[in-house]
Design an enzyme around this catalytic site. Structure first.
Site, PDB file in Angstrom:
ATOM      1  N   LYS A  98      -4.965  -4.191  -2.106  1.00  0.00           N
ATOM      2  CA  LYS A  98      -6.428  -4.315  -2.027  1.00  0.00           C
ATOM      3  C   LYS A  98      -6.852  -5.767  -1.824  1.00  0.00           C
ATOM      4  O   LYS A  98      -7.945  -6.025  -1.302  1.00  0.00           O
ATOM      5  CB  LYS A  98      -7.064  -3.724  -3.290  1.00  0.00           C
ATOM      6  CG  LYS A  98      -6.904  -2.200  -3.373  1.00  0.00           C
ATOM      7  CD  LYS A  98      -7.315  -1.645  -4.724  1.00  0.00           C
ATOM      8  CE  LYS A  98      -7.087  -0.130  -4.774  1.00  0.00           C
ATOM      9  NZ  LYS A  98      -7.327   0.450  -6.108  1.00  0.00           N
ATOM     10  N   GLY A 128       0.865  -0.297  -3.436  1.00  0.00           N
ATOM     11  CA  GLY A 128      -0.206   0.219  -4.273  1.00  0.00           C
ATOM     12  C   GLY A 128      -1.430  -0.683  -4.239  1.00  0.00           C
ATOM     13  O   GLY A 128      -1.752  -1.311  -3.227  1.00  0.00           O
ATOM     14  N   SER A 129      -2.109  -0.772  -5.379  1.00  0.00           N
ATOM     15  CA  SER A 129      -3.402  -1.458  -5.423  1.00  0.00           C
ATOM     16  C   SER A 129      -3.320  -2.963  -5.219  1.00  0.00           C
ATOM     17  O   SER A 129      -4.361  -3.599  -5.004  1.00  0.00           O
ATOM     18  CB  SER A 129      -4.090  -1.159  -6.757  1.00  0.00           C
ATOM     19  OG  SER A 129      -4.460   0.208  -6.818  1.00  0.00           O
ATOM     20  N   THR A 130      -2.140  -3.550  -5.271  1.00  0.00           N
ATOM     21  CA  THR A 130      -2.060  -4.983  -4.980  1.00  0.00           C
ATOM     22  C   THR A 130      -2.451  -5.265  -3.533  1.00  0.00           C
ATOM     23  O   THR A 130      -2.889  -6.371  -3.209  1.00  0.00           O
ATOM     24  CB  THR A 130      -0.645  -5.541  -5.262  1.00  0.00           C
ATOM     25  OG1 THR A 130       0.317  -4.856  -4.441  1.00  0.00           O
ATOM     26  CG2 THR A 130      -0.274  -5.384  -6.730  1.00  0.00           C
TER      27      THR A 130
END
Length: 482
Positions: free
Chosen positions: A217, A213-215
């Site tokens: 990024k 997920g957004s980790t």
């Protein structure tokens, strides 16, 4: 001697020579094969003929041995078995062994040649079992285990400067002592473990890669800074909102529709976890540059050994632009273990230098003398010092003003990135909650933590990295540094 007798004598002599040759081959060339064959009962009899050496945490044994009434005189015992099972693994008289119990089985049972004295070598006597001293900090392990509680998930805490794994938790867990022997009760316990749909035997910290997920990024942001796409985390990006995935009519949404994501700089985009910014950024960089950065941090490496081998974390290479955008926000076919995401945070905290994750500090013989000592090793220079410094600053903003506010700890500098990864077709399953963080006390002590929670029992609207995974990371960071 007449001819028939001479022929018979020669034939008998040939048989004797063949028998001697066969016996020599069996006792010499094949001896070790037979000795180590798990189907040879003498192997198990020898292994369990005396107490095994121990696995140590904080200098104290978390394993032991207990006398039995069977042919196998001793069986393994465990202290706080469920809490330490992801570290120790198991050793069973029936079902074999895994993890540290398997990798260092020869040392623990005394058959390792490094433990033998000259007298032992002559008499072929088995030496006293040696010990395996781990890098685990019992306070960090306990904090993570208690904080995970009844949730399904995992957490890893590392010292960024050395790569030492300070905590490695996986839940639900199991008690390896319940099937260490050979009784009917042990067999029932093994069957119950095997039938459990939650798979407590899986070490989720090392062996279960899931969408990060957004980790992820953080990896894309590192690639953007390293490749000069943006000069700093405070430079505005070229990021429309909404952002339409290339060559499609599908718009990439942001979790928070009112977040200031249009042309947001990296700091703000991490603070609000802007999908549009990082999806577009991944496409602008191109899949190859993002992949190269991911691989510097450990992705696509199938040989990350702690020494227990971790499952390969994956950043795919065969993608079109739309898929690259989705990979840029940790979706599509991205896969990461909690260990992998702890490595990302550790590299950022350690000035861009990623140390090899290390679970074992040293091996000792039965008298406590060191047989092997493990020193820190550099896995790779993952990014420049300046890039790491910029990302640390942006991660601090996530905690001070953004989605990671729950990780604040008085007296410590904390940086983080939250993540909520989609699960199931069209995100039909309960999402995975992620939290990647680091903390430092200003006195040279630091820790990097990654937490993943796949709690299928939580209400969908209650799943968030900050809400589910953040408190676990906070507990482990606090235990490590305070």
């Amino acid at each position: 001697m007449n001819k028939p007798l001479r022929r018979a004598a020669i034939f008998c002599l040939a048989l004797i020579l063949a028998l001697m040759g066969w016996a020599t081959w069996i006792q010499g060339a094949k001896a070790s094969d037979y000795k180590e064959d798990p189907h040879n009962p003498r192997v198990a009899i020898g292994k369990y003929s005396a107490p095994l050496g121990n696995i140590l945490v904080g200098g104290e044994p978390v394993t032991g041995s207990a006398a039995t009434d069977s042919t196998l005189k001793y069986k393994r015992t465990y202290k706080d078995g469920p809490m330490y099972a992801p570290v120790t693994g198991f050793t069973s008289q029936i079902y074999g062994s895994n993890q540290l119990e398997s990798l260092y089985g020869d040392l623990l049972d005394g058959s390792d040649s490094r433990l033998q004295s000259p007298a032992d070598a002559l008499t072929r006597e088995r030496a006293k079992g040696g010990d395996v001293a781990t890098t685990i900090d019992p306070k960090v392990q306990q904090a993570g285990y208690r904080a995970l509680g009844g949730k399904k998930g995992a957490a890893v805490a590392m010292d960024p400067a050395t790569g030492r794994i300070l905590g490695m938790v996986s839940t639900p867990s199991y008690d390896p002592g319940k099937f260490a022997g050979s009784s009917g009760a042990d067999q029932k316990a093994w069957q119950k473990l095997s039938d459990d749909p939650d798979s407590p035997e899986v070490n989720r910290a090392l062996r279960q890669p899931l969408p990060p997920g957004s980790t992820f990024k953080l990896v894309v942001a590192a690639a953007a800074l390293e490749n000069g796409l943006y000069s700093s985390v405070d430079e505005p990006t070229d990021s429309p909102d909404p952002y339409t995935l290339p060559h499609t009519s599908k718009k990439l949404p942001n979790e928070n529709a009112s977040a200031p994501c249009k042309n947001a700089n990296i700091r703000t985009a991490l603070q609000y976890s802007c999908n549009t910014v990082f999806g577009k950024m991944a496409v602008d960089l191109g899949k190859d540059k993002v992949k190269a950065q991911a691989e510097k941090l450990g992705f696509n490496d199938g040989k990350v050994d702690t020494p227990v081998r971790a499952a390969k974390s994956v950043f795919p290479g065969d993608m079109d632009d739309a898929q690259t955008a989705l990979s840029g926000i940790g979706q599509f076919n991205d896969q990461a273990t909690p260990l992998q995401m702890a490595m990302v945070s550790a590299a950022i905290q350690n000035g861009g230098e990623l140390k090899t994750p290390q679970l074992v500090d040293k091996l000792t013989d039965g008298g406590g003398n060191t047989v092997q000592e493990n020193s820190p090793k550099t896995y790779r220079k993952a990014m420049s010092e300046r890039t790491a410094e910029q990302l640390r600053s942006a991660m601090q903003t996530v905690v001070d003003k953004g989605t990671g506010a729950g990780a604040k700890i008085d007296g410590l500098t904390v940086g983080a990135k939250t993540g909520t990864a989609q699960h199931g077709v069209d995100n039909s399953g309960t999402p995975y909650a992620w939290f990647v963080s680091y903390a430092e006390d200003g006195k040279g002590h630091q820790v990097a933590v990654a937490v993943m929670v796949e709690d299928g029992h939580a209400a969908r609207n209650e799943v968030s990295g900050n809400g589910l995974a953040g408190p676990i990371a906070r507990a482990m960071m606090k235990a490590a540094l305070q």
